[in-house]
Scaffold this motif. Structure first.
Motif, short mmCIF file in Angstrom:
data_model
loop_
_atom_site.label_atom_id
_atom_site.label_comp_id
_atom_site.label_asym_id
_atom_site.label_seq_id
_atom_site.Cartn_x
_atom_site.Cartn_y
_atom_site.Cartn_z
N VAL A 1 -3.38 -5.98 -12.64
CA VAL A 1 -3.03 -6.53 -11.16
C VAL A 1 -3.25 -4.81 -10.91
O VAL A 1 -1.98 -4.04 -11.26
CB VAL A 1 -1.46 -6.72 -10.57
N PHE A 2 -3.63 -4.32 -9.67
CA PHE A 2 -3.59 -3.13 -9.45
C PHE A 2 -3.17 -2.57 -7.99
O PHE A 2 -2.95 -3.41 -7.36
CB PHE A 2 -5.40 -2.29 -9.53
N GLN A 3 -3.43 -1.80 -7.14
CA GLN A 3 -2.74 -1.25 -5.69
C GLN A 3 -3.71 -1.57 -4.89
O GLN A 3 -3.06 -2.21 -4.15
CB GLN A 3 -3.04 0.32 -5.98
N ASP A 4 -4.49 -1.48 -4.66
CA ASP A 4 -5.46 -2.23 -3.39
C ASP A 4 -6.22 -3.89 -3.86
O ASP A 4 -7.64 -3.27 -3.90
CB ASP A 4 -6.42 -1.59 -3.39
N PRO A 5 -6.04 -4.38 -3.87
CA PRO A 5 -6.57 -5.70 -3.95
C PRO A 5 -7.73 -5.70 -3.54
O PRO A 5 -8.51 -7.20 -4.00
CB PRO A 5 -5.15 -6.98 -3.72
N ALA A 6 -7.86 -5.78 -2.32
CA ALA A 6 -8.90 -5.88 -1.08
C ALA A 6 -10.33 -5.02 -2.20
O ALA A 6 -11.04 -5.56 -2.00
CB ALA A 6 -8.82 -5.50 0.08
N SER A 7 -9.97 -4.05 -3.46
CA SER A 7 -11.09 -3.27 -3.79
C SER A 7 -11.18 -4.27 -4.96
O SER A 7 -12.86 -3.97 -5.59
CB SER A 7 -10.20 -2.62 -4.21
N LEU B 1 -11.55 -7.79 -5.52
CA LEU B 1 -11.69 -8.95 -5.05
C LEU B 1 -13.20 -9.46 -4.11
O LEU B 1 -13.82 -8.14 -2.97
CB LEU B 1 -11.07 -10.26 -3.74
N ASN B 2 -14.06 -10.25 -4.20
CA ASN B 2 -15.61 -10.27 -3.47
C ASN B 2 -14.88 -10.57 -2.18
O ASN B 2 -15.33 -11.85 -1.87
CB ASN B 2 -15.59 -11.37 -4.14
N PRO B 3 -15.03 -9.59 -0.71
CA PRO B 3 -15.41 -9.83 0.31
C PRO B 3 -15.63 -11.25 0.98
O PRO B 3 -15.88 -11.82 1.86
CB PRO B 3 -15.75 -8.26 0.62
N SER B 4 -16.85 -11.62 0.50
CA SER B 4 -17.82 -12.51 0.96
C SER B 4 -17.60 -14.04 0.11
O SER B 4 -18.28 -14.89 0.41
CB SER B 4 -19.48 -12.13 0.87
N ARG C 1 -12.61 -19.84 -4.87
CA ARG C 1 -13.52 -20.10 -6.19
C ARG C 1 -13.56 -18.78 -6.78
O ARG C 1 -13.81 -19.24 -7.77
CB ARG C 1 -14.87 -20.19 -4.40
N GLN C 2 -13.10 -17.53 -6.18
CA GLN C 2 -12.98 -16.78 -7.36
C GLN C 2 -12.18 -16.83 -8.94
O GLN C 2 -12.48 -16.45 -9.36
CB GLN C 2 -12.77 -15.45 -6.97
N ARG D 1 -0.76 -11.73 -3.99
CA ARG D 1 -0.65 -12.84 -4.43
C ARG D 1 -2.19 -13.28 -5.62
O ARG D 1 -1.84 -13.87 -6.63
CB ARG D 1 -0.03 -13.77 -4.36
N VAL D 2 -2.85 -13.24 -4.21
CA VAL D 2 -3.67 -13.84 -5.03
C VAL D 2 -4.82 -13.16 -6.23
O VAL D 2 -4.63 -14.07 -7.16
CB VAL D 2 -5.56 -13.92 -4.35
N MET D 3 -4.50 -11.78 -6.10
CA MET D 3 -4.96 -11.10 -7.84
C MET D 3 -3.28 -11.65 -8.76
O MET D 3 -4.44 -11.20 -9.80
CB MET D 3 -4.88 -9.80 -7.33
#
Length: 262
Positions: free
Chosen positions: A89-95, A97-100, A105-106, A156-158
């Motif tokens: 798990v890393f610092q910026d989860p948004a980076s 995760l697939n934004p679309s 599903r991911q 939490r998702v990550m």
């Protein structure tokens, strides 16, 4: 010993930036790595994961994971390790995760590809894992894309993705630093709970001794690419031996996070 790193040296563009780091993580143990930005914590973790940036390389040393020297692995071996034995798990989860794509599903794709689950099994497991990491209304969350979630929910998702295939070791590299204090405390409490529930070993990276002291059994202090002190958490906090450790303690007394989630 689950993880035993000995004399690790990492270079960046030909210049040595990690100088003979040695650390161990026993089964079920949590080891914290602390130190200022650029001290070598993240590069050490990325070397353990086999995901160093292109300009970086392991120059020497050993990385033994459950009896296997990871420095001898080929690309397929590294993929298998990260698929089954070690989560991250890393610092910026948004980076990461697939934004679309909906987050359910991911995670479901991870479970189907790495875990061999059917579509129906993966969907049920997604809901179980989202509930396990404290996401309320997992049925709703699974249909949402990352931008519809808060930073804490994304993390939490990550974490759910990282533990999806029941790893032995979870490497958490600054997972709380981009979050507000209350959410930081919630993520720390979650990691503590997951350790107890799944028997995870944890390598937890932070520049903040307060965060590390709430979660880790031992602490290793990085400075300028070297580990200058390693000790059990209570011992290091009460009687630090190195001047740099004392300066970190002076910069901010640990112990406040637990009250944010009490």
């Amino acid at each position: 010993m689950l993880l035993d790193v000995g004399g690790l040296r990492v270079t960046a563009g030909g210049r040595e930036v990690v100088h003979g780091a040695s650390l161990t993580v026993a089964r079920g143990e949590a080891l914290g790595l602390v130190g200022e930005s650029g001290s070598g914590k993240t590069l050490t973790c990325r070397a353990i994961l086999g995901v160093l940036p292109g300009a970086c390389a392991v120059a020497s040393g050993s990385i033994d994971f459950d009896g296997v020297d990871l420095t001898t692995l080929d690309a397929r071996g590294w993929r298998e390790l990260r698929s089954t034995r070690v989560g991250a798990v890393f610092q910026d989860p948004a980076s990461y995760l697939n934004p679309s794509l909906p987050v359910g599903r991911q995670l479901g794709e991870v479970l189907r590809v790495k875990g061999g689950l059917s579509r129906r099994e993966a969907r049920a497991r997604v809901l179980e894992l989202f509930a396990a990491v404290g996401l309320r209304r997992p049925e709703v969350v699974r249909r949402q894309i990352p931008s519809q979630l808060s930073g804490g929910m994304q993390q939490r998702v990550m974490i759910a993705i990282a533990i999806a295939c029941d790893p032995d070791l979870l490497i958490a590299d600054e997972p709380t630093s981009a979050l507000d204090v209350k959410t930081q405390a919630e993520i720390v409490a979650l990691l503590r709970s997951l350790r107890a529930r799944f028997g995870l070993s944890l390598l937890f990276v932070s520049h903040d001794l307060a965060v590390v002291s709430e979660l880790c059994d031992r602490i290793a202090v990085f400075r300028h690419g070297e580990i200058v002190e390693t000790a059990p958490t209570a011992e290091l906090l009460s009687a630090p031996q190195h001047a740099y450790t004392r300066s970190l303690l002076a910069a901010g007394a640990p112990g406040g996070l637990v009250h944010a989630v009490a």
